[in-house]
Scaffold this active site. Structure first.
Site, mmCIF file in Angstrom:
data_model
loop_
_atom_site.group_PDB
_atom_site.id
_atom_site.type_symbol
_atom_site.label_atom_id
_atom_site.label_comp_id
_atom_site.label_asym_id
_atom_site.label_seq_id
_atom_site.Cartn_x
_atom_site.Cartn_y
_atom_site.Cartn_z
ATOM 1 N N SER A 144 -12.712 -6.657 -5.616
ATOM 2 C CA SER A 144 -13.742 -5.947 -5.166
ATOM 3 C C SER A 144 -14.986 -6.587 -5.781
ATOM 4 O O SER A 144 -16.020 -6.379 -5.002
ATOM 5 C CB SER A 144 -13.685 -4.255 -5.537
ATOM 6 O OG SER A 144 -12.410 -3.905 -4.817
ATOM 7 N N HIS A 195 -17.758 -3.295 -9.822
ATOM 8 C CA HIS A 195 -18.592 -3.368 -8.639
ATOM 9 C C HIS A 195 -19.951 -3.625 -8.925
ATOM 10 O O HIS A 195 -20.616 -4.552 -8.073
ATOM 11 C CB HIS A 195 -18.317 -2.058 -8.137
ATOM 12 C CG HIS A 195 -17.005 -1.567 -7.631
ATOM 13 N ND1 HIS A 195 -16.648 -0.450 -7.232
ATOM 14 C CD2 HIS A 195 -15.773 -2.476 -7.421
ATOM 15 C CE1 HIS A 195 -15.282 -0.452 -6.706
ATOM 16 N NE2 HIS A 195 -14.838 -1.786 -6.773
#
Length: 329
Positions: A144, A195
């Site tokens: 991610s 992230h």
């Protein structure tokens, strides 16, 4: 390597269904190879999960630097893999067609390593600021972070576009930050710092010196320097295509896809995703009838739909993933 024992592998089956609906021949080679590598390492991991996740404690204190290579390519469970690879399918197809296979592969390698490196720096800084050692022990795994970096790059090429996040229109300039907050609120087991590291790496490339440094390094290994224009194989004109005579940083006018209806009415999430893919496949057929080469990219509105579904599904399966011992990225 020992094969991973899983249950129904429903996430893998959904991913395989999407790949075949899009058509393997319509997915550029680097994107397809990276997808295949992630699936292979999920089924046959290079090491147990807790030996592939990256943290300050394991990488810096104990010298486990190979985790920077392994962490982006391993996933907590098949749903974690499914969400990340479904998102990568859209981003990778569009970006590889624009940048060309060699540069896109180079970009993925740099983004993967830098995302892990920035993650370690952020966690180390938080440890020093708060004097809380839990930040140094937080171990993250998954693709991610790289996806957030690719999202920043993709949005950079469409600055005037708007993405719908959970039904709300958000400018592409800010959508990565909105998703960063939403994912952390909806799924606390995900790695907020991982992230954030991806977003910062994407900004280093689009607004900072990273792109220039990468071109400089590429020039050292080629006799004539690196030509950042895509090869002819990816320069097909189409719904979101770019012609070969455009400059490297050319951004076309905002494109409005022909399919703008909502997919949510009376459909399950899987059916919504399949509808988005079918629309893209239908567009390829219509473009071919007009005499245009088949576009390898998929529409931005469909990508936004995938991201919205991914946000909602992350929350649903978060409780199961947290029991596996690694923090998802």
């Amino acid at each position: 390597m020992r094969p991973r024992q899983r249950g129904s592998h429903l996430g893998l089956m959904l991913l395989a269904s999407q790949l075949f609906q899009v058509g393997l021949d319509n997915i550029p080679p680097v994107t397809l190879a990276v997808l295949g590598l992630n699936v292979y390492l999920f089924l046959f991991p290079a090491a147990p999960l807790m030996q592939t996740c990256v943290s300050v404690q394991q990488a810096y204190w104990r010298g486990g630097w190979r985790r920077l290579l392994l962490s982006p390519l391993h996933h907590v469970d098949d749903w974690h893999l499914y969400f990340n690879m479904a998102s990568f399918l859209w981003k990778g197809t569009n970006l590889e067609r624009r940048l060309g296979g060699p540069w896109f592969l180079y970009l993925l390698c740099v983004f993967s390593l830098l995302t892990g490196g920035v993650y370690l720096l952020l966690e180390a800084a938080l440890t020093e600021l708060t004097q809380d050692q839990s930040y140094s022990m937080a171990c993250a795994v998954g693709f991610s972070g790289v996806l957030f970096a690719l999202k920043v790059l993709s949005n950079h090429y469409h600055p005037g576009a708007v993405t719908h996040v959970m039904g709300l229109p958000v400018s592409n300039r800010y959508v990565s930050w909105v998703e960063l907050v939403l994912i952390h609120m909806m799924s606390p087991g995900t790695s907020l710092i991982g992230h954030l590291a991806g977003i910062l790496v994407g900004l280093l490339y689009t607004l900072g010196p990273l792109k220039a440094v990468m071109k400089k390094c590429a020039g050292f290994v080629t006799s004539s320097g690196y030509d950042s224009r895509p090869s002819a194989y990816y320069n097909s004109s189409g719904s979101t295509g770019y012609r070969q005579n455009n400059p490297p940083d050319y951004t076309p006018p905002d494109y409005t896809p022909p399919h703008t209806a909502s997919y949510s009415s009376g459909l399950t999430e899987e059916e919504q995703l399949e509808a988005a893919i079918r629309n893209s496949v239908n567009d390829r057929g219509q473009s071919s009838q007009r005499g245009a080469p088949p576009p390898y990219g998929l529409h931005l509105s469909d990508e936004a739909r995938v991201e919205e579904i991914r946000l909602r599904r992350l929350r649903r399966f978060d409780s199961d993933s947290r029991q596996q011992g690694g923090r998802r990225k």
